[in-house]
Enzyme design. Structure first.
Site, PDB file in Angstrom:
ATOM      1  N   ALA A  61      55.764  48.263  21.804  1.00  0.00           N
ATOM      2  CA  ALA A  61      55.525  49.690  21.588  1.00  0.00           C
ATOM      3  C   ALA A  61      56.870  50.412  21.605  1.00  0.00           C
ATOM      4  CB  ALA A  61      54.627  50.216  22.700  1.00  0.00           C
ATOM      5  N   GLY A 100      53.552  45.013  22.833  1.00  0.00           N
ATOM      6  CA  GLY A 100      52.583  45.413  21.815  1.00  0.00           C
ATOM      7  C   GLY A 100      52.705  44.601  20.535  1.00  0.00           C
ATOM      8  N   GLU A 103      50.758  41.579  21.279  1.00  0.00           N
ATOM      9  CA  GLU A 103      49.346  41.986  21.391  1.00  0.00           C
ATOM     10  C   GLU A 103      48.747  42.221  19.995  1.00  0.00           C
ATOM     11  OE1 GLU A 103      50.499  45.035  24.314  1.00  0.00           O
ATOM     12  OE2 GLU A 103      48.794  44.333  25.489  1.00  0.00           O
ATOM     13  N   GLU A 123      56.275  43.729  29.516  1.00  0.00           N
ATOM     14  CA  GLU A 123      55.971  45.062  30.041  1.00  0.00           C
ATOM     15  C   GLU A 123      56.307  45.211  31.517  1.00  0.00           C
ATOM     16  OE1 GLU A 123      54.077  43.342  27.987  1.00  0.00           O
ATOM     17  OE2 GLU A 123      53.106  44.637  26.514  1.00  0.00           O
TER      18      GLU A 123
HETATM   19  N1  3HC Z   1      61.213  50.849  21.886  1.00  0.00           N
HETATM   20  C1  3HC Z   1      62.195  51.683  21.500  1.00  0.00           C
HETATM   21  N2  3HC Z   1      63.468  51.277  21.294  1.00  0.00           N
HETATM   22  C2  3HC Z   1      63.745  49.976  21.491  1.00  0.00           C
HETATM   23  C3  3HC Z   1      62.765  49.062  21.880  1.00  0.00           C
HETATM   24  C4  3HC Z   1      61.434  49.540  22.074  1.00  0.00           C
HETATM   25  N3  3HC Z   1      60.430  48.717  22.445  1.00  0.00           N
HETATM   26  N4  3HC Z   1      63.332  47.855  21.992  1.00  0.00           N
HETATM   27  C5  3HC Z   1      64.627  48.006  21.680  1.00  0.00           C
HETATM   28  N5  3HC Z   1      64.881  49.292  21.369  1.00  0.00           N
HETATM   29  C6  3HC Z   1      66.155  49.863  20.920  1.00  0.00           C
HETATM   30  C7  3HC Z   1      67.244  49.747  21.984  1.00  0.00           C
HETATM   31  O1  3HC Z   1      67.206  50.855  22.855  1.00  0.00           O
HETATM   32  C8  3HC Z   1      68.491  49.720  21.142  1.00  0.00           C
HETATM   33  O2  3HC Z   1      68.784  51.042  20.761  1.00  0.00           O
HETATM   34  P1  3HC Z   1      70.316  51.501  20.566  1.00  0.00           P
HETATM   35  O3  3HC Z   1      70.877  50.609  19.508  1.00  0.00           O
HETATM   36  O4  3HC Z   1      70.188  52.930  20.178  1.00  0.00           O
HETATM   37  O5  3HC Z   1      70.985  51.300  21.893  1.00  0.00           O
HETATM   38  C9  3HC Z   1      68.056  48.968  19.885  1.00  0.00           C
HETATM   39  O6  3HC Z   1      66.632  49.052  19.866  1.00  0.00           O
HETATM   40  C10 3HC Z   1      68.448  47.507  19.886  1.00  0.00           C
HETATM   41  O7  3HC Z   1      68.027  46.921  21.124  1.00  0.00           O
HETATM   42  P2  3HC Z   1      68.932  45.873  21.907  1.00  0.00           P
HETATM   43  O8  3HC Z   1      70.324  46.376  21.989  1.00  0.00           O
HETATM   44  O9  3HC Z   1      68.217  45.554  23.157  1.00  0.00           O
HETATM   45  O10 3HC Z   1      68.903  44.661  20.869  1.00  0.00           O
HETATM   46  P3  3HC Z   1      68.885  43.106  21.166  1.00  0.00           P
HETATM   47  O11 3HC Z   1      68.909  42.452  19.853  1.00  0.00           O
HETATM   48  O12 3HC Z   1      69.903  42.743  22.195  1.00  0.00           O
HETATM   49  O13 3HC Z   1      67.456  42.817  21.859  1.00  0.00           O
HETATM   50  C11 3HC Z   1      65.071  42.950  22.075  1.00  0.00           C
HETATM   51  C12 3HC Z   1      66.297  43.002  21.122  1.00  0.00           C
HETATM   52  C13 3HC Z   1      64.936  41.534  22.687  1.00  0.00           C
HETATM   53  C14 3HC Z   1      63.854  43.280  21.283  1.00  0.00           C
HETATM   54  C15 3HC Z   1      65.280  43.965  23.229  1.00  0.00           C
HETATM   55  O14 3HC Z   1      65.627  45.222  22.664  1.00  0.00           O
HETATM   56  C16 3HC Z   1      64.085  44.184  24.091  1.00  0.00           C
HETATM   57  O15 3HC Z   1      63.824  43.404  24.989  1.00  0.00           O
HETATM   58  N6  3HC Z   1      63.343  45.280  23.853  1.00  0.00           N
HETATM   59  C17 3HC Z   1      62.259  45.711  24.700  1.00  0.00           C
HETATM   60  C18 3HC Z   1      61.020  44.883  24.454  1.00  0.00           C
HETATM   61  C19 3HC Z   1      59.896  45.380  25.297  1.00  0.00           C
HETATM   62  O16 3HC Z   1      60.035  45.677  26.466  1.00  0.00           O
HETATM   63  N7  3HC Z   1      58.697  45.465  24.697  1.00  0.00           N
HETATM   64  C20 3HC Z   1      57.547  45.924  25.369  1.00  0.00           C
HETATM   65  C21 3HC Z   1      57.447  47.407  25.232  1.00  0.00           C
HETATM   66  S1  3HC Z   1      56.101  48.092  26.177  1.00  0.00           S
HETATM   67  C22 3HC Z   1      54.732  47.730  25.229  1.00  0.00           C
HETATM   68  O17 3HC Z   1      54.814  47.100  24.218  1.00  0.00           O
HETATM   69  C23 3HC Z   1      53.441  48.300  25.750  1.00  0.00           C
HETATM   70  C24 3HC Z   1      52.248  47.677  25.126  1.00  0.00           C
HETATM   71  O18 3HC Z   1      51.737  46.682  25.967  1.00  0.00           O
HETATM   72  C25 3HC Z   1      51.197  48.696  24.864  1.00  0.00           C
END
Ligand code: 3HC
Ligand code: NAI
Length: 696
Positions: A61, A100, A103, A123
């Site tokens: 998400a 997400g 999911e 998450e």
């Molecule tokens: N939402 C918004 N922005 C995100 C994001 C997300 N889920 N994931 C990454 N970004 C942004 C980062 O803030 C970064 O922004 P910036 O360039 O402005 O600083 C850019 O994307 C690139 O991210 P990284 O520098 O982390 O890039 P990497 O290639 O090193 O890593 C990744 C990529 C493994 C996807 C890592 O970004 C990551 O782990 N992201 C978070 C994943 C996550 O936690 N997902 C779950 C979200 S909660 C959810 O899904 C709820 C659901 O259950 C309903």
């Protein structure tokens, strides 16, 4: 619109394109719904592939939307539309299908992935739980035990392991889209079966009767204070005991509760703070980093050895220089023993240990550093020795080599001034144990070149550290704040609190240990020796007097089985010391202090708000670029609990800046001397009704 739809014969292709990580924001959710509608509206189409552009499948998400009003449809509503599709959908995964993203894939009827892909539900690392069916669908696919492990760890699982567990239906060799279309055509040829994960039943035959009770008990200990974890157990149990729709409803409620909880706000802050720290003023993408193929390290003591291991772990050869053979042998021995201990735990193979040791070149010849691209000095913390080392380095290092110092407090500019190349000199302040702690403070001298900073920032990622650039002032960010915190801890003890009380309050707050235990671990003799070199008026001698008396009584801390606390040989458990208590009482009397009772609240406020107050000073002086950088330093260098977001985030969001100011003013007035001065920056922010974010 962040997506498109195209036809490949009888197979539709729903493409998502929302760089950089295809986060599922409002426009992506709309594109998914449109894609499913297009598939079902076209009679020629018999199935669809869902695929993403760029470097990854949907990584979850859009976290930036959390905590704000959510545009409709939300993700669960989108997934209801997908599940109701009259034609099968195949998710085609590359990169990372996370949160997400996974999911969504679990709601599709089939999943294929390239071998390099990873899937996971991270998450929990954001203080959340999967909120779009993950807690209900994953247990139905892989069983409750594996699902619980995956959801509680938040760690990604490689595609092949995910395929073995039943999450991925086929690992695709070669082109993903072509492979996914072929898979979809096979599904159509077999009669378009439309298996739904939510409709599966769970085989409970091998699940121990006390499985969930045991899981809860383990978490109560290992993840004390954490909000999301116990609820994840409840939800996986609901997947086992309740109908799918009921489980989904429970999950939605728990997800929203987590999202609104301060712990998730703090962990989301940490996620962005870590990434923001990588953005350095004057160092944009146009700055080309220098190439670092080999590293030299001077000094094989506590820090030099640990620093070396970081580079060896990343496959970078290291030349390690010492002055005496016995010190060199000792340093190399410690590195080997550390690796062997890791191997004994099964985390490295014997072969990997030898590969790493082969990359290490121990030497007594300073000139062996002549070809190193980066040289880090980790010798004694004395300016004269550092200057001597840098004078010699200037004479032998190749042009363009980066010359770095691991100094804790000394001026980078003074060290750089002895060289003819101050633009190549930088501070790389690792934290002990240097092979474990994730923080790297990168100290920018007045003349440090932007490409040197860019190189060291890039390198910090290569060695799995979080780099934070800071200015060149005594103690940089971390140790400067530590001084203010330690001072308050000492004051509390002098005024009536016991060491046990202070440490217990800080541990309860969530740090792994209290300040006084930490001094015993580091060794009271270190501070004692450093005070001998300091100007008498530069520190409050009253608060260090107890420590001095303990050192003079031969109590250096854990290493002598006694410091503030007593220790049994070979046992690090702190035990109350009657001798320490009597020294403290005596020092209080000498200082004219009438000891009084302390509340938990006062200890916590004085120690933690002192951190934030000093943080404000660090910001005011430009030593830190932003408050979130200070949080990152404290989280990764000092064990501040991530679920509290760091000292600045905590003070601003949990206490509130106006109340923090009021409390600090109260303690400053009470202390009656100049050791607790309220930061003018804090005064200004509160007066203007601003927050730390307004300082950016
Ligand atoms: N939402 C918004 N922005 C995100 C994001 C997300 N889920 N994931 C990454 N970004 C942004 C980062 O803030 C970064 O922004 P910036 O360039 O402005 O600083 C850019 O994307 C690139 O991210 P990284 O520098 O982390 O890039 P990497 O290639 O090193 O890593 C990744 C990529 C493994 C996807 C890592 O970004 C990551 O782990 N992201 C978070 C994943 C996550 O936690 N997902 C779950 C979200 S909660 C959810 O899904 C709820 C659901 O259950 C309903
Ligand atoms: P240490 O005393 O364990 O090791 C220093 C090593 O440097 C010794 O082995 C010594 O023989 C060697 N050495 C001295 N002069 C040398 C020279 N001219 N050439 C080659 N080797 C030489 O010290 P430690 O703790 O490793 O500290 C090193 C530096 O790291 C200091 O500047 C310290 O302030 C800093 N630091 C220390 C931390 C800690 O927790 N110990 C944390 C962060 C920084």
């Amino acid at each position: 619109m962040r997506g498109s739809f195209e036809k490949h014969g009888n197979i539709g292709v729903i493409r998502i394109n929302n760089p950089p990580v295809n986060a599922i924001g409002a426009t992506v959710r709309a594109a998914l719904v449109d894609g499913v509608k297009a598939l079902n509206a076209d009679p020629e189409l018999q199935a669809a592939v869902l695929i993403c552009e760029g470097r990854t499948f949907m990584a979850g998400a859009d976290i930036t939307e959390f905590g704000k009003p959510m545009a409709s449809p939300n993700l669960p509503e989108v997934l209801d539309v997908m599940e109701a599709s009259g034609k099968p959908i195949v998710a085609a995964i590359h990169g990372t299908a996370l949160g997400g993203g996974l999911e969504t894939a679990l709601t599709c009827h089939y999943r294929v992935a390239v071998a390099s892909a990873k899937v996971g539900l991270p998450e929990v690392k954001l203080g959340l739980l999967p909120g779009a069916g993950g807690t209900q669908r994953l247990p139905r696919l892989v069983g409750p035990a594996t699902a619980l492990e995956v959801i509680l760890s938040g760690d990604p699982v490689p595609a092949k392991a995910a395929a073995a567990a039943g999450v991925i239906d086929r690992v695709i060799e070669g082109d993903l889209l072509a492979g996914a279309i072929t898979f979809a055509q096979e599904v159509v040829a077999k009669g378009s079966a439309m298996p739904l994960v939510g409709a599966r039943t769970i085989d409970l035959a091998s699940l121990p009767a006390d499985f969930f009770t045991t899981a809860r008990a383990g978490l109560a200990k290992a993840k004390r204070n954490l909000f999301a974890h116990q609820q994840i157990v409840d939800l996986v149990e609901a997947a086992v005991t309740k109908p799918f729709a009921e489980g989904i409803a429970l999950e939605r409620k728990a997800f929203m509760a987590c999202m609104m909880h301060p712990q998730s706000a703090a962990l989301r802050h940490v996620f962005f703070a870590e990434r923001t720290a990588a953005k350095v003023a004057g160092v944009d993408d146009s700055v080309q980093p220098r190439e670092v193929k080999t590293v030299g390290i001077i000094g094989a003591g506590t820090m030099g050895g640990g620093i070396a291991m970081n580079f060896l772990n990343a496959g970078i050869p290291v030349t390690l220089v010492e002055v005496k053979q016995d010190a060199l042998d000792r340093g190399v021995g410690v590195i080997r023993r550390n690796y062997e201990a890791t191997a004994a735990k099964g985390k490295l193979t014997t072969e990997q240990v030898e590969q790493r040791m082969d990359l290490l070149k121990p030497t007594l010849e300073f000139t062996d550093l002549a070809h190193a691209d980066l040289i880090i000095e980790a010798v004694f913390e004395t300016m004269a020795i550092k200057k001597d080392v840098f004078t010699r380095l200037d004479a032998i290092a190749k042009p363009g080599a980066i010359l770095a110092t691991n100094t804790s407090y000394l001026s980078i500019d003074d060290i750089a001034a002895v060289t003819a190349r101050p633009q190549d000199v930088v501070g790389t302040h690792f934290f002990s144990p240097a092979n474990v702690m994730k923080l790297l403070e990168i100290v920018r001298g007045a003349k440090t070149a932007p490409d040197v900073l860019a190189t060291v920032m890039g390198l910090s990622r290569r060695i799995s550290k979080v780099g934070v650039v800071c200015g060149n002032r005594d103690g940089f960010i971390g140790n400067r704040l530590l001084g203010a915190y330690g001072y308050q801890a000492n004051r509390c003890v002098l005024e009536g609190a016991t060491p046990e009380q202070v440490d217990a309050v800080i541990r309860k707050f969530g740090l792994p240990m209290g300040p006084i235990q930490m001094w015993d671990l580091a060794g009271l003799d270190i501070g004692y020796r450093s005070r001998q070199d300091r100007e008498p008026g530069s520190f409050d001698e009253r608060v260090t007097r107890t420590s001095d008396r303990l050192v003079e009584a031969g109590r250096f801390g854990q290493k002598t089985n006694g410091g503030y606390y007593d220790y049994l040989p070979g046992d690090r458990t702190p035990r109350s010391s009657a001798l320490t208590a009597s020294i403290i009482e005596q020092v209080s009397v000498e200082c004219g202090i009438t000891r009084r009772a302390f509340t938990e609240e006062e200890i916590l406020e004085r120690c933690m708000l002192a951190l934030m107050n000093e943080g404000c000073e660090v910001l005011r002086e430009g030593v830190a670029a932003r408050a979130s950088d200070i949080d990152v330093v404290y989280l990764y260098g000092y064990g501040f609990p991530a679920y509290r977001g760091g000292p600045m985030h905590w003070a601003e969001n949990e206490v509130g800046l106006p109340k923090a100011l009021e409390r600090l003013r109260h303690y400053a007035a009470e202390s009656g001397d100049h050791w607790l001065q309220v930061s003018p920056l804090l005064e200004k922010l509160v007066a203007e009704g601003k927050s730390f974010k307004d300082l950016r």
